[in-house]
Every structure is written in structure tokens, then in C-alpha cells.
Scaffold this motif. Structure first.
Motif, PDB file in Angstrom:
ATOM      1  N   ASP A 160      41.453  16.767   6.654  1.00 26.65           N
ATOM      2  CA  ASP A 160      41.591  15.711   7.642  1.00 26.65           C
ATOM      3  C   ASP A 160      42.795  15.968   8.539  1.00 26.65           C
ATOM      4  O   ASP A 160      43.357  17.064   8.538  1.00 26.65           O
ATOM      5  N   SER A 161      43.195  14.941   9.275  1.00 21.34           N
ATOM      6  CA  SER A 161      44.279  15.076  10.244  1.00 21.34           C
ATOM      7  C   SER A 161      45.627  15.381   9.591  1.00 21.34           C
ATOM      8  O   SER A 161      46.566  15.778  10.282  1.00 21.34           O
ATOM      9  N   MET A 162      45.721  15.217   8.301  1.00 20.67           N
ATOM     10  CA  MET A 162      46.946  15.588   7.590  1.00 20.67           C
ATOM     11  C   MET A 162      46.956  17.076   7.246  1.00 20.67           C
ATOM     12  O   MET A 162      48.019  17.682   7.140  1.00 20.67           O
ATOM     13  N   LEU A 163      45.776  17.651   7.066  1.00 22.39           N
ATOM     14  CA  LEU A 163      45.693  19.055   6.639  1.00 22.39           C
ATOM     15  C   LEU A 163      45.479  20.051   7.763  1.00 22.39           C
ATOM     16  O   LEU A 163      45.924  21.189   7.655  1.00 22.39           O
ATOM     17  N   TRP A 164      44.768  19.667   8.839  1.00 16.46           N
ATOM     18  CA  TRP A 164      44.520  20.689   9.856  1.00 16.46           C
ATOM     19  C   TRP A 164      45.799  21.236  10.488  1.00 16.46           C
ATOM     20  O   TRP A 164      45.878  22.441  10.730  1.00 16.46           O
ATOM     21  N   PRO A 165      46.859  20.421  10.721  1.00 20.05           N
ATOM     22  CA  PRO A 165      48.081  21.035  11.258  1.00 20.05           C
ATOM     23  C   PRO A 165      48.714  22.028  10.278  1.00 20.05           C
ATOM     24  O   PRO A 165      49.266  23.049  10.691  1.00 20.05           O
ATOM     25  N   VAL A 166      48.618  21.729   8.992  1.00 18.43           N
ATOM     26  CA  VAL A 166      49.146  22.634   7.965  1.00 18.43           C
ATOM     27  C   VAL A 166      48.381  23.954   8.003  1.00 18.43           C
ATOM     28  O   VAL A 166      48.975  25.038   7.974  1.00 18.43           O
ATOM     29  N   ALA A 167      47.051  23.863   8.084  1.00 22.23           N
ATOM     30  CA  ALA A 167      46.218  25.069   8.134  1.00 22.23           C
ATOM     31  C   ALA A 167      46.551  25.913   9.358  1.00 22.23           C
ATOM     32  O   ALA A 167      46.656  27.146   9.264  1.00 22.23           O
ATOM     33  N   ILE A 168      46.750  25.268  10.495  1.00 24.08           N
ATOM     34  CA  ILE A 168      47.075  25.999  11.724  1.00 24.08           C
ATOM     35  C   ILE A 168      48.428  26.687  11.592  1.00 24.08           C
ATOM     36  O   ILE A 168      48.590  27.850  11.983  1.00 24.08           O
ATOM     37  N   CYS A 169      49.392  26.007  11.023  1.00 23.36           N
ATOM     38  CA  CYS A 169      50.728  26.582  10.825  1.00 23.36           C
ATOM     39  C   CYS A 169      50.682  27.790   9.888  1.00 23.36           C
ATOM     40  O   CYS A 169      51.283  28.824  10.165  1.00 23.36           O
TER      41      CYS A 169
ATOM     42  N   GLY B  22      51.150  36.131  12.532  1.00 28.66           N
ATOM     43  CA  GLY B  22      52.331  36.482  13.316  1.00 28.66           C
ATOM     44  C   GLY B  22      52.196  36.095  14.776  1.00 28.66           C
ATOM     45  O   GLY B  22      52.671  36.808  15.658  1.00 28.66           O
ATOM     46  N   VAL B  23      51.531  34.958  15.029  1.00 23.38           N
ATOM     47  CA  VAL B  23      51.342  34.477  16.398  1.00 23.38           C
ATOM     48  C   VAL B  23      51.841  33.037  16.508  1.00 23.38           C
ATOM     49  O   VAL B  23      52.081  32.379  15.503  1.00 23.38           O
ATOM     50  N   ASN B  24      51.968  32.566  17.732  1.00 21.66           N
ATOM     51  CA  ASN B  24      52.358  31.188  17.972  1.00 21.66           C
ATOM     52  C   ASN B  24      51.135  30.396  18.422  1.00 21.66           C
ATOM     53  O   ASN B  24      50.484  30.764  19.395  1.00 21.66           O
ATOM     54  N   ILE B  25      50.829  29.344  17.698  1.00 17.87           N
ATOM     55  CA  ILE B  25      49.774  28.424  18.100  1.00 17.87           C
ATOM     56  C   ILE B  25      50.484  27.117  18.410  1.00 17.87           C
ATOM     57  O   ILE B  25      51.086  26.513  17.524  1.00 17.87           O
ATOM     58  N   PRO B  26      50.466  26.676  19.664  1.00 20.40           N
ATOM     59  CA  PRO B  26      51.195  25.460  20.046  1.00 20.40           C
ATOM     60  C   PRO B  26      50.799  24.256  19.198  1.00 20.40           C
ATOM     61  O   PRO B  26      49.638  24.096  18.818  1.00 20.40           O
ATOM     62  N   ASN B  27      51.774  23.401  18.919  1.00 20.88           N
ATOM     63  CA  ASN B  27      51.569  22.232  18.068  1.00 20.88           C
ATOM     64  C   ASN B  27      50.510  21.275  18.598  1.00 20.88           C
ATOM     65  O   ASN B  27      49.882  20.573  17.830  1.00 20.88           O
ATOM     66  N   ASN B  28      50.312  21.248  19.900  1.00 24.21           N
ATOM     67  CA  ASN B  28      49.354  20.309  20.478  1.00 24.21           C
ATOM     68  C   ASN B  28      47.931  20.867  20.518  1.00 24.21           C
ATOM     69  O   ASN B  28      47.043  20.248  21.091  1.00 24.21           O
ATOM     70  N   ASN B  29      47.697  22.030  19.930  1.00 24.16           N
ATOM     71  CA  ASN B  29      46.369  22.646  19.927  1.00 24.16           C
ATOM     72  C   ASN B  29      45.702  22.479  18.572  1.00 24.16           C
ATOM     73  O   ASN B  29      46.159  23.046  17.587  1.00 24.16           O
ATOM     74  N   ASN B  30      44.612  21.733  18.546  1.00 24.07           N
ATOM     75  CA  ASN B  30      43.798  21.634  17.341  1.00 24.07           C
ATOM     76  C   ASN B  30      42.673  22.649  17.490  1.00 24.07           C
ATOM     77  O   ASN B  30      41.703  22.405  18.212  1.00 24.07           O
ATOM     78  N   ILE B  31      42.798  23.772  16.811  1.00 24.20           N
ATOM     79  CA  ILE B  31      41.806  24.848  16.936  1.00 24.20           C
ATOM     80  C   ILE B  31      40.476  24.485  16.289  1.00 24.20           C
ATOM     81  O   ILE B  31      39.507  25.227  16.420  1.00 24.20           O
ATOM     82  N   PHE B  32      40.421  23.343  15.630  1.00 24.23           N
ATOM     83  CA  PHE B  32      39.201  22.918  14.952  1.00 24.23           C
ATOM     84  C   PHE B  32      38.350  21.973  15.798  1.00 24.23           C
ATOM     85  O   PHE B  32      37.311  21.502  15.358  1.00 24.23           O
ATOM     86  N   LEU B  33      38.796  21.698  17.039  1.00 27.75           N
ATOM     87  CA  LEU B  33      38.052  20.837  17.959  1.00 27.75           C
ATOM     88  C   LEU B  33      37.855  21.538  19.292  1.00 27.75           C
ATOM     89  O   LEU B  33      38.697  22.347  19.714  1.00 27.75           O
ATOM     90  N   SER B  34      36.773  21.179  19.981  1.00 28.88           N
ATOM     91  CA  SER B  34      36.536  21.703  21.331  1.00 28.88           C
ATOM     92  C   SER B  34      37.650  21.211  22.253  1.00 28.88           C
ATOM     93  O   SER B  34      38.375  20.258  21.928  1.00 28.88           O
ATOM     94  N   ASN B  35      37.776  21.846  23.418  1.00 30.77           N
ATOM     95  CA  ASN B  35      38.840  21.476  24.360  1.00 30.77           C
ATOM     96  C   ASN B  35      38.800  20.005  24.751  1.00 30.77           C
ATOM     97  O   ASN B  35      39.843  19.396  24.950  1.00 30.77           O
ATOM     98  N   ASP B  36      37.602  19.441  24.857  1.00 29.33           N
ATOM     99  CA  ASP B  36      37.492  18.029  25.233  1.00 29.33           C
ATOM    100  C   ASP B  36      37.663  17.095  24.033  1.00 29.33           C
ATOM    101  O   ASP B  36      37.653  15.876  24.173  1.00 29.33           O
TER     102      ASP B  36
END
Length: 97
Positions: A42-51, A58-72
Motif C-alpha cells: 500500500d501507500s506505506m510500502l511503495w515508497p520503501v520499495a522505490i527507495c 544506483g540511480v535517483n528516483i525522485p520522491n514525488n514519482n510513484n513508479i507503480f502508477l501511470s503518469n495521470d
């Protein structure tokens, strides 16, 4: 870095999170949608997974990007689609450098 390489690493990350959370991780494949198909994801785990993924790659994924959702923000993505999003992000950053 290829989309396939990112997908493999993302699957590893998600399997680790699911196992650590006490959930079954054996069914995780590129075709599943983590937000819909993974128990407790859920919304508690997806940021952890992205981090964890960003660190592992070894890349930077911005904090405001949820890679698990479409752009919209209207459609949950599969693991394969999420991997493609990460590759696109990394490619754009490399082009800007």
C-alpha cells in the motif's frame, strides 16, 4: 541499464518486502500489478520499495514519482511497466547530464 534488468531487480525487491512482511512472494512476476496483486502493498510500502530499488540500481528516483502508477495516477502499472518507467527516468536524467 535495460528494462529487463530493472524488472529483475524490482521483482527481487518486492519479493524481499513481501517475505519480510510475512506474505507469499512466490507468485511475483513481471505481469502482476503490485498495487492490486500484492497483499499488504500500500501507500506505506511503495515508497520503501522505490527507495530500495533506487539504491540497488544506483540511480535517483525522485520522491514525488510513484513508479507503480501511470503518469495521470489513474492506472496501476505492472512490474514490467514500472521497470520501463524507471528506465525512461534514468535515460532522461542521463540526457540532461
Amino acid at each position: 541499464m535495460t528494462s529487463n534488468e530493472v524488472e529483475v531487480k524490482l521483482i527481487e525487491v518486492l519479493q524481499g518486502i513481501q517475505s519480510d512482511s510475512g506474505y507469499d512472494a512466490s507468485h511475483i512476476a513481471g505481469t502482476i500489478c503490485p498495487l492490486r496483486d500484492l497483499e499488504g502493498f500500500d501507500s506505506m510500502l511503495w515508497p520503501v520499495a522505490i527507495c530500495i530499488l533506487a539504491s540497488a540500481l544506483g540511480v535517483n528516483i525522485p520522491n514525488n514519482n510513484n513508479i507503480f502508477l501511470s503518469n495521470d495516477g489513474k492506472r496501476a502499472l505492472t512490474i514490467s511497466e514500472s521497470a520501463a518507467v524507471v528506465c525512461e527516468m534514468v535515460s532522461k536524467k542521463e540526457d540532461q547530464a
